[in-house]
Scaffold this motif. Structure first.
Motif, short mmCIF file in Angstrom:
data_model
loop_
_atom_site.label_atom_id
_atom_site.label_comp_id
_atom_site.label_asym_id
_atom_site.label_seq_id
_atom_site.Cartn_x
_atom_site.Cartn_y
_atom_site.Cartn_z
N GLN A 123 -2.38 -11.11 -13.37
CA GLN A 123 -1.24 -10.72 -14.20
C GLN A 123 -0.93 -9.24 -14.04
OE1 GLN A 123 1.22 -11.64 -15.46
NE2 GLN A 123 1.76 -10.72 -17.42
N ALA A 170 1.01 -8.78 -10.76
CA ALA A 170 2.38 -9.27 -10.84
C ALA A 170 3.26 -8.33 -11.65
CB ALA A 170 2.40 -10.68 -11.45
N LEU A 214 4.02 -15.84 -11.15
CA LEU A 214 4.03 -15.35 -9.77
C LEU A 214 5.22 -15.87 -8.98
CD1 LEU A 214 0.21 -15.79 -9.19
CD2 LEU A 214 1.42 -13.60 -9.24
N TYR A 242 6.76 -9.12 -1.88
CA TYR A 242 6.18 -10.02 -2.86
C TYR A 242 5.54 -11.27 -2.25
CZ TYR A 242 8.76 -7.42 -6.50
OH TYR A 242 9.23 -6.46 -7.35
N VAL A 248 2.08 -13.24 -3.61
CA VAL A 248 2.19 -14.53 -4.30
C VAL A 248 1.43 -15.61 -3.55
CG1 VAL A 248 3.82 -16.33 -5.01
CG2 VAL A 248 4.38 -13.92 -5.38
N LEU A 275 8.28 -14.01 -10.07
CA LEU A 275 8.32 -12.69 -9.44
C LEU A 275 8.91 -12.80 -8.04
CD1 LEU A 275 7.43 -9.66 -9.32
CD2 LEU A 275 5.28 -10.49 -8.33
#
Length: 400
Positions: A20, A23, A84, A165, A169, A87
């Motif tokens: 967390q 992220a 995730l 990202y 992820v 995001l």
């Protein structure tokens, strides 16, 4: 519950806090890049930032009801991958409506995640019979450092948000799913069967209110750093886009340090003394941010600020669990709403004051509010000293 299961539960939950942290840092440290990608104006940006905590607060309240049926471990198991993926969606779109949808989904998932994660942490601390909550939040801070570092690399190499990202992820979603196999709650607290305002009969809001105020003020401070540190360094202190990712990273480094040693401080000095000291340091940090002459001085001030704020939120969750041992999930869920109240108030307030007055002057508001926390530090002592914040413990489980 066996000692081995408690240890596995503690380790897997720490991994959840870490994921967390990664992220959230990847989101907030790239706010200027998100703003540029979607063409979000400075006037509209506070509305986008405010939508996330509003939806998260709604999700936190809903989580209290869901957890009563399925338990916090089940909620956390599915909320974390959802955060995730949301995001990743933030980095994938190009239209303004796509940014709104992705950030909305992120907010809903974060609300469920934060509430269930801290419910499990409070439950495990109860089983251990000593302060361990700061350790979980230290894992979150470590994740924040990793996330902010990855954000710096993305800005340095001029990578798109989606490109930055995607690999994160791809790694964290399987890690979170595998780790969730060992989530464990700590069981009922001693004295939970006694009833009354601390038992299963309900939650007396007058006891929870001081903690709600502390949570709000702490997150006004934290949201100021999360949402405005990059923009402050770039626009006010004239740092580069690359350097603008550094304040949050530095903030998370000292947050990690403070939380890594904080549990020891709580056991020796008590939670109230640790909270008072943290509030004073945080206020000093905000004051130095407001008068910083340049980018590196600003980074140093954000660094000090992290050391002060690091202890406030974990100890507030822990204190709520101690006040209501027979209903700690509900207490944590309701207290968690004020996490988002702080974000909801802090981010637009700093932005509005910055536009109408100056961003330097705006930094004085969280400084004053965090300092007010000193008044409420007594809420972390006396009754809260029952375990984790003093010397009297209901029981001790030898789990290392």
């Amino acid at each position: 519950m066996t000692d081995a299961r408690l240890r596995r539960g503690r380790g897997s939950l720490a991994v959840g806090f870490f994921a967390q942290g990664v992220a959230f840092a990847l989101l907030v440290t790239r706010i200027p890049a998100i703003q540029d990608r979607y063409g979000i104006s400075d006037a509209l940006l506070p509305a986008f930032l405010a939508a996330v905590p509003v939806l998260a607060g709604v999700a936190s309240v809903t989580t209290e009801k869901v957890v009563a049926r399925v338990g916090p471990a089940v909620v956390l198991r599915w909320a974390q991958p959802f955060v995730l993926l949301a995001l990743l969606a933030v980095g994938a779109g190009t239209e303004l409506w796509q940014a709104a949808v992705a950030l909305g989904l992120f907010g809903i998932a974060v609300g469920a995640l934060d509430a269930s994660m801290n419910m499990l942490g409070v439950s495990l601390q109860r089983a251990y019979g000593r302060s361990i909550m700061l350790g979980f939040h230290a894992s979150y801070s470590l994740g924040g450092i990793v996330g902010a570092s990855l954000a710096w690399a993305g800005a340095h190499w001029h990578l798109s948000l989606f490109t930055s990202y995607l690999p994160v992820v791809a790694v964290l979603v399987p890690l979170a799913l595998v780790g969730s196999r060992w989530y464990a709650a700590g069981g009922d607290a001693p004295g939970a069967e006694e009833g009354g305002e601390e038992g299963s009969g309900g939650i007396a809001f007058k006891l929870l209110l001081p903690l709600c105020l502390v949570m709000t003020f702490a997150y006004i401070g934290d949201s100021t750093v999360a949402n405005w540190s990059a923009k402050y360094l770039q626009d006010v202190l004239h740092g580069s886009e690359e350097l603008a990712t550094v304040p949050y990273n530095a903030y998370m480094v000292t947050t990690l340090l403070g939380r890594a040693v904080g549990d020891v401080g709580v056991r020796r000095l008590g939670a109230a003394a640790v909270v008072r000291g943290g509030a004073v340091l945080a206020a000093l940090g905000f004051g130095l941010v407001a008068v910083a002459p340049g980018a590196w001085a600003g980074i140093a001030a954000f660094t000090l600020l992290g050391l002060g704020l690091s202890v406030l939120v974990p100890q507030t969750f822990a204190a709520a669990g101690r006040l209501f041992p027979g209903n700690s999930d509900a207490a944590v869920a309701r207290l968690n709403v004020f996490n988002y109240v702080g974000f909801l108030v802090g981010s637009p307030l700093v932005g509005a004051l910055g536009d109408a007055w100056s961003y330097r002057g705006a930094m004085l508001v969280p400084m004053v509010l965090v300092l007010v926390t000193v008044v409420y530090a007594t809420s972390f002592g006396s009754r809260a000293a029952r375990y984790g914040g003093g010397h009297e413990r209901p029981r001790t489980v030898d789990v290392g």
